[in-house]
Write a protein that holds these residues in place. Structure first.
Motif, mmCIF file in Angstrom:
data_model
loop_
_atom_site.group_PDB
_atom_site.id
_atom_site.type_symbol
_atom_site.label_atom_id
_atom_site.label_comp_id
_atom_site.label_asym_id
_atom_site.label_seq_id
_atom_site.Cartn_x
_atom_site.Cartn_y
_atom_site.Cartn_z
ATOM 1 N N ARG A 164 0.866 -1.183 0.000
ATOM 2 C CA ARG A 164 0.000 0.000 0.000
ATOM 3 C C ARG A 164 0.895 1.223 0.000
ATOM 4 N NH1 ARG A 164 -4.103 1.525 4.960
ATOM 5 N NH2 ARG A 164 -5.520 2.912 3.820
ATOM 6 N N SER A 165 0.787 2.040 -1.047
ATOM 7 C CA SER A 165 1.671 3.202 -1.168
ATOM 8 C C SER A 165 1.030 4.254 -2.055
ATOM 9 C CB SER A 165 3.023 2.785 -1.766
ATOM 10 O OG SER A 165 3.866 3.884 -1.968
ATOM 11 N N GLU A 166 1.076 5.496 -1.594
ATOM 12 C CA GLU A 166 0.628 6.643 -2.378
ATOM 13 C C GLU A 166 -0.793 6.444 -2.914
ATOM 14 O OE1 GLU A 166 3.575 7.256 -5.335
ATOM 15 O OE2 GLU A 166 5.113 7.910 -3.914
ATOM 16 N N GLY A 167 -1.680 5.959 -2.051
ATOM 17 C CA GLY A 167 -3.078 5.851 -2.418
ATOM 18 C C GLY A 167 -3.435 4.686 -3.317
ATOM 19 N N ARG A 168 -2.515 3.736 -3.491
ATOM 20 C CA ARG A 168 -2.804 2.579 -4.325
ATOM 21 C C ARG A 168 -2.274 1.320 -3.652
ATOM 22 N NH1 ARG A 168 0.634 2.477 -9.735
ATOM 23 N NH2 ARG A 168 0.248 0.239 -9.483
ATOM 24 N N ILE A 169 -2.791 0.174 -4.090
ATOM 25 C CA ILE A 169 -2.334 -1.116 -3.583
ATOM 26 C C ILE A 169 -1.848 -1.939 -4.765
ATOM 27 C CG2 ILE A 169 -3.006 -3.258 -2.424
ATOM 28 C CD1 ILE A 169 -5.058 -1.644 -0.851
ATOM 29 N N ASP A 170 -0.604 -2.366 -4.706
ATOM 30 C CA ASP A 170 -0.037 -3.237 -5.725
ATOM 31 C C ASP A 170 -0.131 -4.679 -5.246
ATOM 32 O OD1 ASP A 170 0.790 -1.170 -7.517
ATOM 33 O OD2 ASP A 170 2.469 -0.748 -6.173
ATOM 34 N N CYS A 171 -0.422 -5.587 -6.169
ATOM 35 C CA CYS A 171 -0.632 -6.989 -5.816
ATOM 36 C C CYS A 171 0.191 -7.876 -6.740
ATOM 37 C CB CYS A 171 -2.113 -7.334 -5.924
ATOM 38 S SG CYS A 171 -2.514 -9.029 -5.477
ATOM 39 N N TYR A 172 1.079 -8.687 -6.158
ATOM 40 C CA TYR A 172 1.957 -9.571 -6.928
ATOM 41 C C TYR A 172 1.918 -10.986 -6.360
ATOM 42 C CZ TYR A 172 4.075 -5.118 -8.389
ATOM 43 O OH TYR A 172 4.291 -3.852 -8.873
ATOM 44 N N LEU A 173 2.164 -11.950 -7.221
ATOM 45 C CA LEU A 173 2.449 -13.313 -6.804
ATOM 46 C C LEU A 173 3.931 -13.534 -7.055
ATOM 47 C CD1 LEU A 173 0.363 -16.496 -7.496
ATOM 48 C CD2 LEU A 173 2.820 -16.520 -7.854
ATOM 49 N N VAL A 174 4.686 -13.922 -6.022
ATOM 50 C CA VAL A 174 6.147 -13.962 -6.112
ATOM 51 C C VAL A 174 6.699 -15.222 -5.448
ATOM 52 C CG1 VAL A 174 6.330 -11.437 -6.104
ATOM 53 C CG2 VAL A 174 6.426 -12.692 -3.936
ATOM 54 N N PRO A 175 7.967 -15.581 -5.742
ATOM 55 C CA PRO A 175 8.619 -16.662 -5.002
ATOM 56 C C PRO A 175 8.727 -16.303 -3.530
ATOM 57 C CG PRO A 175 9.856 -16.104 -6.995
ATOM 58 C CD PRO A 175 8.830 -15.038 -6.814
ATOM 59 N N VAL A 176 8.505 -17.274 -2.653
ATOM 60 C CA VAL A 176 8.467 -16.963 -1.229
ATOM 61 C C VAL A 176 9.827 -16.527 -0.705
ATOM 62 C CG1 VAL A 176 8.967 -19.321 -0.437
ATOM 63 C CG2 VAL A 176 7.563 -17.792 0.986
ATOM 64 N N ASP A 177 10.923 -16.963 -1.343
ATOM 65 C CA ASP A 177 12.241 -16.614 -0.805
ATOM 66 C C ASP A 177 12.528 -15.123 -0.889
ATOM 67 O OD1 ASP A 177 12.452 -16.701 -3.562
ATOM 68 O OD2 ASP A 177 14.266 -17.928 -3.613
ATOM 69 N N ILE A 178 11.976 -14.427 -1.900
ATOM 70 C CA ILE A 178 12.270 -12.998 -1.982
ATOM 71 C C ILE A 178 11.539 -12.220 -0.886
ATOM 72 C CG2 ILE A 178 12.626 -13.213 -4.475
ATOM 73 C CD1 ILE A 178 10.148 -11.244 -4.670
ATOM 74 N N CYS A 179 10.445 -12.776 -0.383
ATOM 75 C CA CYS A 179 9.750 -12.117 0.727
ATOM 76 C C CYS A 179 10.624 -12.137 1.977
ATOM 77 C CB CYS A 179 8.413 -12.794 0.991
ATOM 78 S SG CYS A 179 7.230 -12.628 -0.363
ATOM 79 N N TYR A 180 11.262 -13.265 2.229
ATOM 80 C CA TYR A 180 12.144 -13.343 3.391
ATOM 81 C C TYR A 180 13.432 -12.545 3.166
ATOM 82 C CZ TYR A 180 8.997 -16.725 5.418
ATOM 83 O OH TYR A 180 7.881 -17.324 5.959
ATOM 84 N N GLU A 181 13.835 -12.429 1.908
ATOM 85 C CA GLU A 181 14.964 -11.545 1.593
ATOM 86 C C GLU A 181 14.610 -10.100 1.944
ATOM 87 O OE1 GLU A 181 16.932 -9.699 -2.443
ATOM 88 O OE2 GLU A 181 16.365 -11.814 -2.474
ATOM 89 N N LEU A 182 13.394 -9.692 1.612
ATOM 90 C CA LEU A 182 12.928 -8.348 1.942
ATOM 91 C C LEU A 182 12.873 -8.151 3.454
ATOM 92 C CD1 LEU A 182 11.669 -5.594 1.218
ATOM 93 C CD2 LEU A 182 9.437 -6.746 1.174
ATOM 94 N N VAL A 183 12.361 -9.141 4.169
ATOM 95 C CA VAL A 183 12.273 -9.052 5.627
ATOM 96 C C VAL A 183 13.661 -8.846 6.228
ATOM 97 C CG1 VAL A 183 11.822 -10.385 7.724
ATOM 98 C CG2 VAL A 183 10.136 -10.334 5.894
#
Length: 223
Positions: A164-183
């Motif tokens: 959620r950013s700047e009044g919009r919501i972006d929605c993606y389906l991604v590999p789970v490992d990049i989510c933990y990389e982001l964390v």
């Protein structure tokens, strides 16, 4: 006695402490990353990840080993290869009201399905790492049904990533490992109450890269 100075005897005993400690100050080369199945050294072009479904953890693997577990049920189901597809749903109907139902205190969250427990988990980055939301999963499922990506999600190895950013919501389906990389990246950079400028810049860069790789679903995309 002669007026000539007497030579000092050679110094005995151990060398000065700073000489002995010098070897500890020298940088130690990092050990190369290896495949956790066959121990081959990994390079960027052949570094994949597996989900260890028993330990609920990621394991590093070379491309040949990753291909062994590319099909559900391979290897008795303990390991599953993390795919490399990135999908985007620009036509979703998620809005601010839907986000408020999620009760996520930050602007980023990812959702993944645990196959063994048959439940949906919602997590978001925080200074402490990946934090799991305690909201009732039925609410998440109701909200996420506003995107067709929810039906394509592969359990354990893919995640539905929302921002959620700047009044919009972006929605993606991604590999789970990049989510933990982001964390991990956010935990390293987080400062103050809102994360700080450096963390926000890293977050924007992360989503720019995701957006470049993502494509809309096609007819042959399957969960």
């Amino acid at each position: 006695m002669s007026g000539r100075p007497t030579a000092l005897p050679p110094r005995l005993g151990p060398p000065p402490a700073h000489r002995g400690l010098r070897r500890f100050r020298a940088p130690v080369p990092a050990a190369p990353e290896r495949c956790e199945l066959c121990a081959v050294v990994l390079a960027e072009h052949n570094h994949r990840h597996l989900v260890d479904t028993e330990r609920r953890a990621l394991a590093c693997a070379c491309t040949p080993c990753a291909l062994l577990f590319d099909r559900p049920g391979s290897g008795a189901g303990q390991f599953r290869t993390v795919p490399d597809r990135y999908l985007v749903d620009p036509g979703h109907t998620l809005d601010d009201a839907a986000w408020d139902q999620l009760q996520i205190p930050v602007g980023v969250a990812f959702f993944l399905r645990n196959a063994d427990q048959d439940r949906l988990a919602a997590l978001y980055p925080s200074p402490a790492g990946a934090t799991e939301s305690e909201l009732d999963p039925s609410t998440w499922q109701t909200v996420l049904s506003a995107s067709r990506l929810a039906t394509l999600l592969q359990p354990d190895v893919e995640a539905l990533l929302l921002r959620r950013s700047e009044g919009r919501i972006d929605c993606y389906l991604v590999p789970v490992d990049i989510c933990y990389e982001l964390v991990g990246r956010m935990r390293l950079l987080w400062q103050g109450f809102d994360g700080g400028a450096e963390a926000r810049a890293a977050l924007s860069d992360f989503f720019t890269k995701v957006a470049r790789r993502a494509r809309e679903p096609k007819g042959d995309d399957r969960p």
